[in-house]
Design a protein around this motif. Structure first.
Motif, PDB file in Angstrom:
ATOM      1  N   MET A 101       0.707  20.425   2.084  1.00 38.18           N
ATOM      2  CA  MET A 101       1.426  19.159   1.958  1.00 38.18           C
ATOM      3  C   MET A 101       0.846  18.268   0.862  1.00 38.18           C
ATOM      4  SD  MET A 101       0.195  18.082   5.732  1.00 38.18           S
ATOM      5  CE  MET A 101       1.376  16.754   5.866  1.00 38.18           C
ATOM      6  N   GLY A 102       1.538  17.127   0.602  1.00 39.23           N
ATOM      7  CA  GLY A 102       1.031  16.173  -0.379  1.00 39.23           C
ATOM      8  C   GLY A 102      -0.077  15.323   0.227  1.00 39.23           C
ATOM      9  N   HIS A 103      -0.858  14.644  -0.615  1.00 42.41           N
ATOM     10  CA  HIS A 103      -1.986  13.829  -0.145  1.00 42.41           C
ATOM     11  C   HIS A 103      -2.052  12.544  -0.964  1.00 42.41           C
ATOM     12  CE1 HIS A 103      -6.693  13.400   0.065  1.00 42.41           C
ATOM     13  NE2 HIS A 103      -6.104  12.585   0.919  1.00 42.41           N
ATOM     14  N   ILE A 104      -2.029  11.410  -0.282  1.00 42.90           N
ATOM     15  CA  ILE A 104      -2.256  10.124  -0.964  1.00 42.90           C
ATOM     16  C   ILE A 104      -3.503   9.489  -0.365  1.00 42.90           C
ATOM     17  CG2 ILE A 104      -1.395   7.797  -1.418  1.00 42.90           C
ATOM     18  CD1 ILE A 104       1.433   8.808  -0.981  1.00 42.90           C
ATOM     19  N   SER A 105      -4.550   9.356  -1.183  1.00 45.64           N
ATOM     20  CA  SER A 105      -5.720   8.573  -0.773  1.00 45.64           C
ATOM     21  C   SER A 105      -5.672   7.288  -1.579  1.00 45.64           C
ATOM     22  CB  SER A 105      -7.009   9.344  -1.077  1.00 45.64           C
ATOM     23  OG  SER A 105      -8.094   8.434  -1.192  1.00 45.64           O
ATOM     24  N   THR A 106      -5.437   6.166  -0.912  1.00 40.35           N
ATOM     25  CA  THR A 106      -5.338   4.914  -1.680  1.00 40.35           C
ATOM     26  C   THR A 106      -6.681   4.565  -2.329  1.00 40.35           C
ATOM     27  OG1 THR A 106      -5.471   3.784   0.462  1.00 40.35           O
ATOM     28  CG2 THR A 106      -3.324   3.846  -0.604  1.00 40.35           C
ATOM     29  N   GLY A 107      -7.790   4.940  -1.666  1.00 42.91           N
ATOM     30  CA  GLY A 107      -9.104   4.713  -2.282  1.00 42.91           C
ATOM     31  C   GLY A 107      -9.227   5.492  -3.591  1.00 42.91           C
ATOM     32  N   ASP A 108      -8.800   6.760  -3.580  1.00 37.76           N
ATOM     33  CA  ASP A 108      -8.868   7.578  -4.810  1.00 37.76           C
ATOM     34  C   ASP A 108      -7.969   7.000  -5.906  1.00 37.76           C
ATOM     35  OD1 ASP A 108     -10.613   9.312  -3.590  1.00 37.76           O
ATOM     36  OD2 ASP A 108      -9.168  10.942  -3.302  1.00 37.76           O
ATOM     37  N   VAL A 109      -6.766   6.527  -5.519  1.00 39.12           N
ATOM     38  CA  VAL A 109      -5.849   5.936  -6.501  1.00 39.12           C
ATOM     39  C   VAL A 109      -6.526   4.736  -7.168  1.00 39.12           C
ATOM     40  CG1 VAL A 109      -3.665   4.682  -6.789  1.00 39.12           C
ATOM     41  CG2 VAL A 109      -3.741   6.705  -5.305  1.00 39.12           C
ATOM     42  N   LEU A 110      -7.147   3.889  -6.358  1.00 38.32           N
ATOM     43  CA  LEU A 110      -7.787   2.677  -6.895  1.00 38.32           C
ATOM     44  C   LEU A 110      -8.990   3.030  -7.775  1.00 38.32           C
ATOM     45  CD1 LEU A 110      -7.610   0.500  -3.654  1.00 38.32           C
ATOM     46  CD2 LEU A 110      -6.256   0.170  -5.732  1.00 38.32           C
ATOM     47  N   ARG A 111      -9.778   4.018  -7.333  1.00 40.35           N
ATOM     48  CA  ARG A 111     -10.952   4.403  -8.144  1.00 40.35           C
ATOM     49  C   ARG A 111     -10.518   4.991  -9.485  1.00 40.35           C
ATOM     50  NH1 ARG A 111     -12.994   5.038  -2.950  1.00 40.35           N
ATOM     51  NH2 ARG A 111     -12.078   7.097  -2.674  1.00 40.35           N
ATOM     52  N   LYS A 150      -8.935  -3.497 -12.831  1.00 41.98           N
ATOM     53  CA  LYS A 150      -9.781  -4.697 -12.964  1.00 41.98           C
ATOM     54  C   LYS A 150      -9.678  -5.574 -11.722  1.00 41.98           C
ATOM     55  CE  LYS A 150      -9.481  -4.695 -17.937  1.00 41.98           C
ATOM     56  NZ  LYS A 150      -8.535  -5.060 -18.998  1.00 41.98           N
ATOM     57  N   ILE A 151      -8.465  -5.663 -11.162  1.00 44.20           N
ATOM     58  CA  ILE A 151      -8.288  -6.470  -9.945  1.00 44.20           C
ATOM     59  C   ILE A 151      -9.014  -5.792  -8.776  1.00 44.20           C
ATOM     60  CG2 ILE A 151      -6.594  -7.344  -8.261  1.00 44.20           C
ATOM     61  CD1 ILE A 151      -4.551  -7.374 -10.612  1.00 44.20           C
ATOM     62  N   ALA A 152      -8.828  -4.460  -8.681  1.00 47.38           N
ATOM     63  CA  ALA A 152      -9.353  -3.712  -7.524  1.00 47.38           C
ATOM     64  C   ALA A 152     -10.879  -3.713  -7.477  1.00 47.38           C
ATOM     65  CB  ALA A 152      -8.830  -2.276  -7.547  1.00 47.38           C
ATOM     66  N   GLN A 153     -11.493  -3.676  -8.645  1.00 46.89           N
ATOM     67  CA  GLN A 153     -12.948  -3.505  -8.714  1.00 46.89           C
ATOM     68  C   GLN A 153     -13.717  -4.529  -7.879  1.00 46.89           C
ATOM     69  OE1 GLN A 153     -14.405  -3.142 -12.716  1.00 46.89           O
ATOM     70  NE2 GLN A 153     -16.067  -1.856 -11.947  1.00 46.89           N
ATOM     71  N   GLY A 154     -13.327  -5.785  -8.005  1.00 40.24           N
ATOM     72  CA  GLY A 154     -14.039  -6.859  -7.298  1.00 40.24           C
ATOM     73  C   GLY A 154     -13.954  -6.676  -5.797  1.00 40.24           C
ATOM     74  N   TYR A 155     -12.771  -6.330  -5.315  1.00 39.54           N
ATOM     75  CA  TYR A 155     -12.589  -6.152  -3.872  1.00 39.54           C
ATOM     76  C   TYR A 155     -13.399  -4.961  -3.370  1.00 39.54           C
ATOM     77  CZ  TYR A 155      -8.612  -9.388  -4.101  1.00 39.54           C
ATOM     78  OH  TYR A 155      -7.820 -10.489  -4.274  1.00 39.54           O
ATOM     79  N   ILE A 156     -13.264  -3.833  -4.067  1.00 42.28           N
ATOM     80  CA  ILE A 156     -13.921  -2.598  -3.595  1.00 42.28           C
ATOM     81  C   ILE A 156     -15.435  -2.747  -3.583  1.00 42.28           C
ATOM     82  CG2 ILE A 156     -14.378  -0.176  -4.178  1.00 42.28           C
ATOM     83  CD1 ILE A 156     -11.549   0.235  -4.750  1.00 42.28           C
ATOM     84  N   SER A 157     -15.988  -3.311  -4.666  1.00 45.54           N
ATOM     85  CA  SER A 157     -17.453  -3.375  -4.730  1.00 45.54           C
ATOM     86  C   SER A 157     -17.994  -4.359  -3.701  1.00 45.54           C
ATOM     87  CB  SER A 157     -17.918  -3.720  -6.142  1.00 45.54           C
ATOM     88  OG  SER A 157     -17.365  -4.952  -6.503  1.00 45.54           O
ATOM     89  N   ASN A 158     -17.103  -5.198  -3.171  1.00 46.40           N
ATOM     90  CA  ASN A 158     -17.519  -6.152  -2.154  1.00 46.40           C
ATOM     91  C   ASN A 158     -17.125  -5.685  -0.739  1.00 46.40           C
ATOM     92  OD1 ASN A 158     -18.854  -8.496  -1.642  1.00 46.40           O
ATOM     93  ND2 ASN A 158     -17.062  -9.824  -1.945  1.00 46.40           N
ATOM     94  N   GLY A 159     -16.546  -4.496  -0.654  1.00 49.73           N
ATOM     95  CA  GLY A 159     -16.157  -3.940   0.648  1.00 49.73           C
ATOM     96  C   GLY A 159     -14.928  -4.583   1.265  1.00 49.73           C
ATOM     97  N   GLN A 160     -14.175  -5.354   0.475  1.00 46.64           N
ATOM     98  CA  GLN A 160     -12.994  -6.064   1.005  1.00 46.64           C
ATOM     99  C   GLN A 160     -11.712  -5.286   0.708  1.00 46.64           C
ATOM    100  OE1 GLN A 160     -13.607  -8.954   2.749  1.00 46.64           O
ATOM    101  NE2 GLN A 160     -15.734  -8.365   2.315  1.00 46.64           N
TER     102      GLN A 160
END
Ligand code: AP5
Ligand code: MG
Length: 190
Positions: A27-37, A48-58
């Protein structure tokens, strides 16, 4: 195969078991974390928007995430079903997923919840930090991710329960056993 939503705390094995499920059922696979990384790596506007949230665990804001999810879903072949890994993480995302799939005459399918004790989760993520060097795999950020999970995501389990599609698998010390239990359940759906 039906669609699958794989749900659990950071380090519970969403990505690991998704890979195994994809290999077995094609089947297909969507990992939103992988998409953002991937977006961060490309230094895109979204990255650029995602980086701040991810590195802060938000969490990334819902509207943005829902938009990304729909675009990613529409870019995939969905005939054999899709496994959603790391989405939804809020009630708003869950409602949006249900609506998006209904608009396409698709179903949510089943939700697989992975339950693992926090000590094991922390050990796994600190081990992964040494191998993969993910920016959010340090003790301070992992603790924030656990807190966000408990406060914003875990309540969603009850939402899936109400939908009648929640299936829980609890870690008892063996990856092979966990996989066997998940496959035994998924084989009944084929
Ligand atoms: P995301 O990438 O989804 O991270 P996460 O939820 O914190 O989960 P992980 O990927 O760390 O763990 P996993 O459950 O996939 O476990 P894994 O299989 O890797 O999200 C990252 C960030 O992106 C979020 O914090 C947020 O900022 C943002 N984001 C993403 N989606 C979002 C959304 N929908 N809305 C808003 N923001 C969003 O396993 C962990 C490790 O354990 C691996 O190294 C694995 O090899 C190892 N391991 C050891 N033993 C086992 C075992 N027995 N089973 C499984 N794994 C094992
Ligand atoms: Mg993952």
């Amino acid at each position: 195969m039906k669609n699958i939503i794989i749900f659990g705390a950071p380090g519970s094995g969403k990505g690991t078991y998704s890979d195994e499920i994809v290999t077995r059922y094609g089947m297909g696979h969507i990992s939103t974390g992988d998409v953002l990384r991937a977006e961060i790596k490309q230094e895109s506007e979204l990255g650029k928007i995602a980086q701040g949230y991810i590195s802060n665990g938000q969490l990334i804001p819902d509207e943005l995430m829902i938009d990304i999810l729909a675009k990613t879903y529409d870019s995939l072949p969905t005939g054999k079903g899709v496994i959603f890994d790391g989405f939804p993480r809020t009630i708003a995302q869950a409602e949006a997923l249900k609506k998006m799939l209904a608009e396409r005459n698709h179903e949510m399918g089943v939700m697989i919840e992975l339950i693992v004790d926090e000590e094991t989760l922390m050990e796994r993520l600190l081990r992964r930090a040494q191998i993969e060097g993910r920016a959010d795999d340090n003790e301070e950020t992992i603790k924030k991710r656990f807190a966000v999970y408990h406060n914003q995501t875990e309540p969603l389990a009850a939402w899936f329960e109400k939908e009648g599609i929640r299936h829980t698998f609890t870690w008892e010390g063996s990856k092979d056993q966990m996989l066997a239990n998940i496959f035994a359940f998924l084989d009944t759906l084929k």
